[in-house]
Scaffold this motif. Structure first.
Motif, PDB file in Angstrom:
ATOM      1  N   UNK A  78      23.293  83.508 -13.588  1.00 38.31           N
ATOM      2  CA  UNK A  78      22.943  82.141 -13.182  1.00 38.31           C
ATOM      3  C   UNK A  78      21.560  81.819 -13.735  1.00 38.31           C
ATOM      4  N   UNK A  79      21.493  80.844 -14.600  1.00 36.83           N
ATOM      5  CA  UNK A  79      20.212  80.467 -15.179  1.00 36.83           C
ATOM      6  C   UNK A  79      19.731  81.478 -16.209  1.00 36.83           C
ATOM      7  N   UNK A  80      18.424  81.446 -16.473  1.00 35.02           N
ATOM      8  CA  UNK A  80      17.867  82.264 -17.553  1.00 35.02           C
ATOM      9  C   UNK A  80      16.855  83.293 -17.050  1.00 35.02           C
ATOM     10  N   UNK A  81      16.686  83.413 -15.732  1.00 35.49           N
ATOM     11  CA  UNK A  81      15.645  84.288 -15.192  1.00 35.49           C
ATOM     12  C   UNK A  81      16.181  85.581 -14.583  1.00 35.49           C
ATOM     13  N   UNK A  82      17.432  85.907 -14.877  1.00 34.83           N
ATOM     14  CA  UNK A  82      17.976  87.177 -14.415  1.00 34.83           C
ATOM     15  C   UNK A  82      18.768  87.117 -13.129  1.00 34.83           C
ATOM     16  N   UNK A  83      18.942  85.926 -12.558  1.00 37.94           N
ATOM     17  CA  UNK A  83      19.744  85.804 -11.338  1.00 37.94           C
ATOM     18  C   UNK A  83      21.228  85.998 -11.657  1.00 37.94           C
ATOM     19  N   UNK A 139      15.949  88.603 -17.335  1.00 38.08           N
ATOM     20  CA  UNK A 139      16.416  87.542 -18.225  1.00 38.08           C
ATOM     21  C   UNK A 139      17.945  87.476 -18.193  1.00 38.08           C
ATOM     22  N   UNK A 140      18.469  86.457 -18.827  1.00 38.42           N
ATOM     23  CA  UNK A 140      19.914  86.229 -18.780  1.00 38.42           C
ATOM     24  C   UNK A 140      20.691  87.360 -19.455  1.00 38.42           C
ATOM     25  N   UNK A 141      20.145  87.895 -20.530  1.00 40.83           N
ATOM     26  CA  UNK A 141      20.839  88.980 -21.230  1.00 40.83           C
ATOM     27  C   UNK A 141      21.030  90.181 -20.314  1.00 40.83           C
ATOM     28  N   UNK A 142      19.971  90.550 -19.591  1.00 33.48           N
ATOM     29  CA  UNK A 142      20.077  91.678 -18.658  1.00 33.48           C
ATOM     30  C   UNK A 142      21.057  91.368 -17.538  1.00 33.48           C
ATOM     31  N   UNK A 143      21.038  90.122 -17.059  1.00 29.72           N
ATOM     32  CA  UNK A 143      21.948  89.727 -15.986  1.00 29.72           C
ATOM     33  C   UNK A 143      23.398  89.781 -16.453  1.00 29.72           C
ATOM     34  N   UNK A 144      23.652  89.313 -17.669  1.00 31.05           N
ATOM     35  CA  UNK A 144      25.015  89.335 -18.195  1.00 31.05           C
ATOM     36  C   UNK A 144      25.527  90.762 -18.356  1.00 31.05           C
ATOM     37  N   UNK A 145      24.623  91.703 -18.594  1.00 33.58           N
ATOM     38  CA  UNK A 145      25.023  93.096 -18.730  1.00 33.58           C
ATOM     39  C   UNK A 145      25.503  93.720 -17.434  1.00 33.58           C
TER      40      UNK A 145
END
Length: 207
Positions: free
Chosen positions: A51-56, A107-113
């Motif tokens: 959610x968003x770009x800050x890792x949520x 960040x979003x990349x880490x969250x998507x992982x």
């Protein structure tokens, strides 16, 4: 963790069991390397999309009290194990939506992982249940269902909620069989012994 209450019988109008039921709310348990349920840990949620770009991330909670289970500072084990452990930094629950920020996920990349990772806690952290007709759903998965005379009916593979009624999902000789989780049909639940006793009404099983 989801708690099931075994009623005397299902309320009028509850769905009747059939092998072609659509899937409802499925309770998840953690399986080990041999495919059997792990009794020392239980799954309390699964990470969804970023959610968003800050890792949520969105989290699908599998617990009756997500505000407590995902309170800031909570440390959760993960499946797969290499994704964690994860520490809850911030959690916001609005309606059915739970948004969590885990420490170190910036960040979003880490969250998507993390998408699809299951979140777990030790089973020992669960509160004791005082009512003899209440059971943790994860404790029922893996139990052998049999009749009072000893005929084996299959293994409890899942627990399903349909229109407010609870069902045990049995793996019965390669096909799925739904059994209403009510005292009139499931009179005995022996978690320690690994058995549920089923007294099936006419037509529920082809015995």
């Amino acid at each position: 963790m989801a708690v099931l209450r075994r009623l005397a019988r299902h309320p009028p109008g509850s769905p009747q069991p059939a092998n072609d039921f659509p899937r409802g709310t499925l309770v998840s348990v953690v399986t080990g390397l041999n495919g059997e349920p792990e009794r020392d840990v239980v799954a309390v949620g699964r990470i969804g999309p970023a959610r968003g770009v800050r890792g949520d991330v969105f989290v699908q909670p599998w617990t009756d009290d997500p505000a407590d289970r995902f309170a800031p500072g909570s440390v959760l084990r993960t499946d797969p194990v290499e994704a964690g452990p994860l520490t809850v930094e911030v959690a916001n629950l609005g309606g059915s939506k739970l948004v969590v920020h885990f420490a170190g996920v910036e960040d979003r990349t880490a969250a998507e992982g993390l998408h699809g990772v299951r979140l777990m806690v030790p089973a020992a952290q669960r509160a004791a249940l005082e009512d003899p007709d209440e059971f943790y759903a994860s404790d029922l998965v893996g139990l052998m269902a049999r009749t009072a005379s000893g005929t084996q009916l299959g293994t409890v593979r899942d627990v399903l909620n349909l229109a407010g009624a609870e069902y045990l999902v049995l793996d019965a000789g390669g096909h799925e069989q739904l059994v209403p989780f009510v005292a009139a049909i499931v009179p005995t639940v022996d978690v320690a012994g690994g058995v549920v006793v089923v007294d099936p009404p006419d037509g529920l099983f082809d015995l």
